[in-house]
Design a protein around this motif. Structure first.
Motif, mmCIF file in Angstrom:
data_model
loop_
_atom_site.group_PDB
_atom_site.id
_atom_site.type_symbol
_atom_site.label_atom_id
_atom_site.label_comp_id
_atom_site.label_asym_id
_atom_site.label_seq_id
_atom_site.Cartn_x
_atom_site.Cartn_y
_atom_site.Cartn_z
ATOM 1 N N ALA A 1 -6.547 4.197 8.471
ATOM 2 C CA ALA A 1 -5.556 5.193 8.071
ATOM 3 C C ALA A 1 -6.040 5.970 6.850
ATOM 4 C CB ALA A 1 -4.221 4.521 7.778
ATOM 5 N N TYR A 2 -6.649 5.270 5.896
ATOM 6 C CA TYR A 2 -7.163 5.946 4.706
ATOM 7 C C TYR A 2 -8.290 6.907 5.074
ATOM 8 C CZ TYR A 2 -8.980 6.695 0.016
ATOM 9 O OH TYR A 2 -9.399 7.274 -1.160
ATOM 10 N N GLU A 3 -9.128 6.485 5.999
ATOM 11 C CA GLU A 3 -10.204 7.360 6.463
ATOM 12 C C GLU A 3 -9.632 8.621 7.117
ATOM 13 O OE1 GLU A 3 -13.980 7.233 9.602
ATOM 14 O OE2 GLU A 3 -12.896 5.410 9.099
ATOM 15 N N LEU A 4 -8.593 8.458 7.925
ATOM 16 C CA LEU A 4 -7.962 9.609 8.567
ATOM 17 C C LEU A 4 -7.316 10.526 7.536
ATOM 18 C CD1 LEU A 4 -6.278 7.868 11.635
ATOM 19 C CD2 LEU A 4 -8.343 9.280 11.640
ATOM 20 N N THR B 1 0.826 -1.205 0.000
ATOM 21 C CA THR B 1 0.000 0.000 0.000
ATOM 22 C C THR B 1 0.860 1.255 0.000
ATOM 23 O OG1 THR B 1 -1.802 -1.145 1.143
ATOM 24 C CG2 THR B 1 -1.784 1.259 1.261
ATOM 25 N N TYR B 2 1.917 1.266 0.790
ATOM 26 C CA TYR B 2 2.798 2.443 0.820
ATOM 27 C C TYR B 2 3.309 2.793 -0.569
ATOM 28 C CZ TYR B 2 3.171 2.612 5.946
ATOM 29 O OH TYR B 2 2.922 2.745 7.286
ATOM 30 N N ILE C 1 -3.742 -5.919 9.321
ATOM 31 C CA ILE C 1 -3.135 -4.828 8.567
ATOM 32 C C ILE C 1 -4.177 -4.129 7.702
ATOM 33 C CG2 ILE C 1 -1.493 -4.299 6.723
ATOM 34 C CD1 ILE C 1 -0.240 -4.755 9.468
ATOM 35 N N ASN C 2 -5.076 -4.893 7.105
ATOM 36 C CA ASN C 2 -6.140 -4.284 6.301
ATOM 37 C C ASN C 2 -7.026 -3.383 7.150
ATOM 38 O OD1 ASN C 2 -5.239 -5.595 4.005
ATOM 39 N ND2 ASN C 2 -6.646 -7.313 4.231
ATOM 40 N N GLN C 3 -7.269 -3.795 8.374
ATOM 41 C CA GLN C 3 -8.074 -2.966 9.279
ATOM 42 C C GLN C 3 -7.353 -1.650 9.597
ATOM 43 O OE1 GLN C 3 -9.257 -5.037 12.850
ATOM 44 N NE2 GLN C 3 -9.827 -3.164 13.914
#
Length: 464
Positions: free
Chosen positions: A445-448, A385-386, A438-440
């Motif tokens: 993190a994406y929401e933030l 993802t990074y 990790i998906n959680q």
């Protein structure tokens, strides 16, 4: 660099309290734990009294007491089978022709018996719908990757979009080379580029590492100290041949980047690249199952060169994390503190009340990209993802750290003193984590990021 020449890694020195015990030890062992003492007034004081924060990694520990668990499960299963047989006798299920005629077809009776008795052989298997759906999703995902990677030139934006949710293991090596920019998207240039860059790296080895002039003994000595600390519980990384490869990668990088030079923690960042490229030649086995003697020398040379160039691409994007006084990390720790005020005020106030400084635990999170907090395979999934996010290793990592800290909010609030909170944060129980956890973290993190990345005023308003 400030964090060199540490005598006892993994500890916060007297300005913050006594050494904490190594991973897995507690107060019950009789080992002294950190006690709140005076705090450093600024970063200079902090860097003078802080070691490199190395500990044994959580990712290679195994759960204890499994024998008792298995025994309990076996006894429970046996009791269940006995009860099921009693139910079958009461209901009169039988496979005899008479009962088949009276109660329906033999197929219906077989299914009925299996509902009561898991010991009865399953003549008509019932598919596991969850497993079947998962396999179908993985097959669809693989096809999408193969379609993108078959294009010429490869559409890197399409590839980034697919990689956000994780990369199939067999396509991860080529995907990572493309995402870092090490491998060109034009297929006609890929083979020539790899051959040229690998040859160039080993010219550096001959000139910089094996050369006898201008050899930086201080840098090399620190690298030699840190290499055995790299994933110490994974046998592969303790083999002399592998450690020599890491020494060459890190020394050459530090000499070619004099603005920062080698800083403790960079050694951890070689591991995911090395592991992923190694998977191409070891049948995609986990590194624990690898016999290094089975690998060809030419394969090891390619892995080493590719890991060096991809590490270089990564560090180019977070260079300020490793320059003098490490200003990039300082700013990220400060940003994490501001973010936590907004997303978990209760936890933030709890840390403030106990005088726990974010720098005491989050510095390592930023410096090592959570490599020492989560298992290796989770780090590799995280890096999928990074590398698909713009500035993923710098900006998006901040939101991952915030989500990671919030994940432990309840447990941290239950700790009633400075010592308990700091020990918890330095020994988080993540050894059992897999992709689901990790998906959680990534989802939150994406929401933030969506809430705060483009609205910095959100961090300023009502942040007192």
């Amino acid at each position: 660099m400030w964090n060199r020449n540490s005598r006892v890694p993994g500890s916060v020195q007297p300005v913050y309290g006594a050494q904490h015990p190594p991973l897995g030890l507690s107060q019950s062992t009789g080992t002294s734990s950190p006690a709140k003492n005076q705090k450093a007034k600024n970063f200079d004081e902090f860097q003078q009294c802080t070691h490199d924060a190395w500990e044994f990694s959580n990712d290679d520990l195994t759960a204890l007491g499994l024998g008792k668990v298995f025994q309990d499960v076996a006894e429970s299963t046996a009791n269940s089978v006995i009860e099921n047989h009693k139910k079958i006798n009461k209901t009169g299920f039988s496979s005899s022709p008479t009962n088949a005629a009276n109660n329906g077809s033999s197929r219906q009776q077989s299914k009925a018996r299996q509902e009561f008795d898991p010991d009865v052989p399953e003549t008509y298997p019932r598919p596991n719908s969850r497993e079947r759906d998962k396999n179908e999703r993985e097959a669809i995902k693989l096809r999408k990757f193969e379609e993108v990677l078959s294009e010429d030139p490869i559409n890197i934006e399409k590839l980034r979009a697919l990689c956000w949710n994780g990369i199939p293991i067999k396509l991860r090596p080529i995907s990572w080379r493309l995402l870092t920019g090490y491998l060109p998207t034009s297929k006609s240039r890929q083979k020539e580029t790899l051959e040229r860059k690998r040859k160039e790296y080993f010219l550096f080895v001959d000139k910089i590492f094996n050369g006898t002039t201008d050899f930086n003994q201080d840098t090399y000595r620190q690298i030699k100290i840190d290499i055995p600390r790299t994933k110490p519980l994974i046998p592969l990384f303790q083999k002399p041949q592998i450690q020599l490869m890491f020494e060459r990668i890190l020394y050459i990088w530090s000499i070619r980047h004099p603005a920062s030079g080698y800083v403790q923690g960079i050694n951890d960042l070689v591991v995911p690249f090395f592991t992923v490229f190694l998977s191409e030649v070891n049948g995609y086995k986990y590194v624990d199952d690898l016999d290094i003697s089975e690998l060809k020398e030419e394969h090891l040379r390619s892995i080493e060169a590719d890991a060096f160039w991809c590490l270089t691409k990564l560090l180019d994007g977070i260079q300020d994390n490793y320059t003098f006084a490490q200003p990039g990390i300082q700013s990220k720790v400060s940003a994490l503190k501001d973010l936590m005020k907004r997303i978990d005020c209760g936890l933030h106030e709890h840390l403030e009340d106990l005088e726990v400084e974010y720098l005491q635990f989050a510095f390592r999170w930023m410096n090592n990209l959570l490599m020492r907090e989560i298992p290796l395979q989770c780090s590799i999934r995280l890096w999928d993802t990074y590398q698909s996010e713009p500035e993923g290793f710098s900006n998006f990592h901040l939101y991952v750290c915030a989500a990671f800290l919030k994940y432990w909010s309840r447990e941290l609030k239950e700790e009633k003193d400075f010592q308990g909170v700091l020990l918890k944060l330095q020994n988080l129980p993540t050894y059992h984590w897999r992709d689901n956890e990790i998906n959680q973290i990534l989802a939150q993190a994406y929401e933030l990021k969506c809430m705060f990345a483009d609205a910095p005023s959100h961090l300023q308003n009502n942040s007192s």
